[in-house]
Design an enzyme around this catalytic site. Sequence first.
Site, short mmCIF file in Angstrom:
data_model
loop_
_atom_site.label_atom_id
_atom_site.label_comp_id
_atom_site.label_asym_id
_atom_site.label_seq_id
_atom_site.Cartn_x
_atom_site.Cartn_y
_atom_site.Cartn_z
N ARG A 51 0.75 -1.28 -0.13
CA ARG A 51 -0.01 0.19 -0.05
C ARG A 51 0.72 1.16 0.01
O ARG A 51 0.40 2.50 -0.47
CB ARG A 51 -1.01 0.06 1.21
CG ARG A 51 -1.73 1.27 1.36
CD ARG A 51 -2.96 1.19 2.29
NE ARG A 51 -2.88 0.31 3.70
CZ ARG A 51 -1.92 0.59 4.69
NH1 ARG A 51 -1.52 1.81 4.80
NH2 ARG A 51 -2.27 -0.23 5.68
N TYR A 104 -15.57 20.66 -11.73
CA TYR A 104 -15.92 19.25 -11.88
C TYR A 104 -17.14 18.82 -11.15
O TYR A 104 -17.13 18.92 -9.89
CB TYR A 104 -14.88 18.37 -12.17
CG TYR A 104 -15.34 16.81 -12.13
CD1 TYR A 104 -15.53 16.42 -13.29
CD2 TYR A 104 -14.73 16.08 -11.28
CE1 TYR A 104 -15.88 15.12 -13.60
CE2 TYR A 104 -14.96 14.75 -11.46
CZ TYR A 104 -15.32 13.94 -12.57
OH TYR A 104 -15.72 12.87 -12.87
N ASP A 176 -6.96 21.67 -10.09
CA ASP A 176 -7.17 20.56 -10.92
C ASP A 176 -6.72 20.72 -12.03
O ASP A 176 -7.06 21.79 -12.99
CB ASP A 176 -8.72 20.34 -10.85
CG ASP A 176 -8.99 19.01 -11.56
OD1 ASP A 176 -8.37 18.51 -12.72
OD2 ASP A 176 -9.98 18.50 -11.59
N LYS A 201 -7.13 10.47 -17.76
CA LYS A 201 -7.39 11.14 -19.12
C LYS A 201 -6.04 10.92 -19.83
O LYS A 201 -5.88 9.87 -20.29
CB LYS A 201 -7.76 12.52 -18.74
CG LYS A 201 -8.88 12.83 -17.85
CD LYS A 201 -10.25 12.03 -18.06
CE LYS A 201 -11.27 12.25 -17.00
NZ LYS A 201 -12.17 11.37 -16.80
C1 LIG Z 1 -11.53 17.91 -14.46
C2 LIG Z 1 -11.44 16.33 -13.80
N1 LIG Z 1 -11.17 16.19 -12.65
C3 LIG Z 1 -11.13 15.04 -12.05
C4 LIG Z 1 -11.97 14.01 -12.70
C5 LIG Z 1 -12.03 12.77 -12.16
O1 LIG Z 1 -11.25 11.70 -12.41
P1 LIG Z 1 -11.69 10.29 -12.19
O2 LIG Z 1 -12.65 9.92 -13.31
O3 LIG Z 1 -10.45 9.36 -12.59
O4 LIG Z 1 -11.98 10.03 -10.83
C6 LIG Z 1 -12.24 14.22 -13.87
C7 LIG Z 1 -12.98 13.07 -14.54
O5 LIG Z 1 -13.79 13.29 -15.53
C8 LIG Z 1 -12.47 15.39 -14.53
O6 LIG Z 1 -12.82 15.60 -15.80
#
Ligand SMILES: Cc1ncc(COP(=O)(O)O)c(C=O)c1O
Length: 387
Positions: A51, A104, A176, A201
């Site tokens: 972990r 988001y 982010d 992504k």
């Molecule tokens: C801008 C943004 N931040 C965070 C996330 C979250 O990522 P995850 O889907 O890997 O949890 C996403 C997912 O679409 C996103 O578009």
Amino acid sequence: MKDDTLLGHAGNAPFENHGVVNPPVYHASTILFPTLEAFRNVGTAKVRYGRRGTPTSYALEEAVTELEGGHGTISVSSGMAATASALLACLKAGDHLLVTDSVYAPTRHFCETTLRRYGVKTEYYEPLVGGDIARLIRPETAVVFVESPGTATFEIQDVPAIATAAHKAGALVIADNTWGAGYYFKPLSKGADIVVHAGTKYVVGHSDTMMGLVTCGDAALYKQMRDDIQSLGMCAGPDDAYLALRGLRTMGVRLPRHYENAMKVARWLKERPEVKQVMYPALEDDPGHELWKRDFTGACGLFGFVLRNSDQKALAAMMDGLKLHGMGFSWGGYESLLIPTAPAKARSATKWEVDGQCMRIHVGLEDPDDLIADLEAGLERMEKAGK
Ligand SMILES: Cc1ncc(COP(=O)(O)O)c(C=O)c1O
């Protein structure tokens, strides 16, 4: 070292693994210690329990740290795990949290449920607030959360101005950086303290792995963050860390192609009579273009647009016949995607009012002329069905 060189080498140590180019996938929970002395000195062992990290996850973390220009990175199971754990590590009961209204949607949900339950008060702010964020900062404001651009409405935020105001008041800035991918935007160099990133992504890049990355700008934050994330029990699986690092190696050739294709598709959409508005900061007349030009070195394949026609039957006629654009929630893979969105519904501090149907497109690595032909046929179906 330039980023494209770094992407090819950072984190790799082939001669620690028989010359094998990529770090192997270490499947591990138990790690054995050869002597009692080594066991007693567990604190000095880098690899001591699954972990806590393996050579596979460390290689990924090292590469991402170099790319973001940070002090250290922690890899976790998803982008949402990265955001949630970074917020939890920086907040306590009674704190005030400022979050961009363009955030988001699941991040907002986390603030409104878990963080609220733990006594953190979240206030949402106008994404374009810039240095005026100072007016919203209270003595108990511990964190300002930025996401530039927002994933549905694509406003570019003035991160340096927000960070200056936040730091003056002793608050941390968490960014982010999923859209900028650590390649086109470097929030730590623009004043952010912590970067969270859905590696799911563009880092992974092939739509087949979940990955979250938290990069800290200094040693003290990193130590605290790693400790807190450990206590939450979050870690990335070794296969996922391997796939993320493998994806990262080609990000420097994929992203420019996404950018080039997206520009072509965005320019084409802008000229279409069915399209009211295109939201892509790389377009010269986008409201965020000047800030984007100042702070970013490129743009990814994700942007928004608004269709004049919001008739749902007509929309279905367009969407259901698309051959190259899939309908799915993620983005950042090699393939193109298109979904309807409803950004107005998610807002609470500001109004986002545009008449029409909002869409979010991810322009993939296909030939853009084929993508445009697919969209053109779709718009024609929509117009026919809407008559
Ligand atoms: C801008 C943004 N931040 C965070 C996330 C979250 O990522 P995850 O889907 O890997 O949890 C996403 C997912 O679409 C996103 O578009």
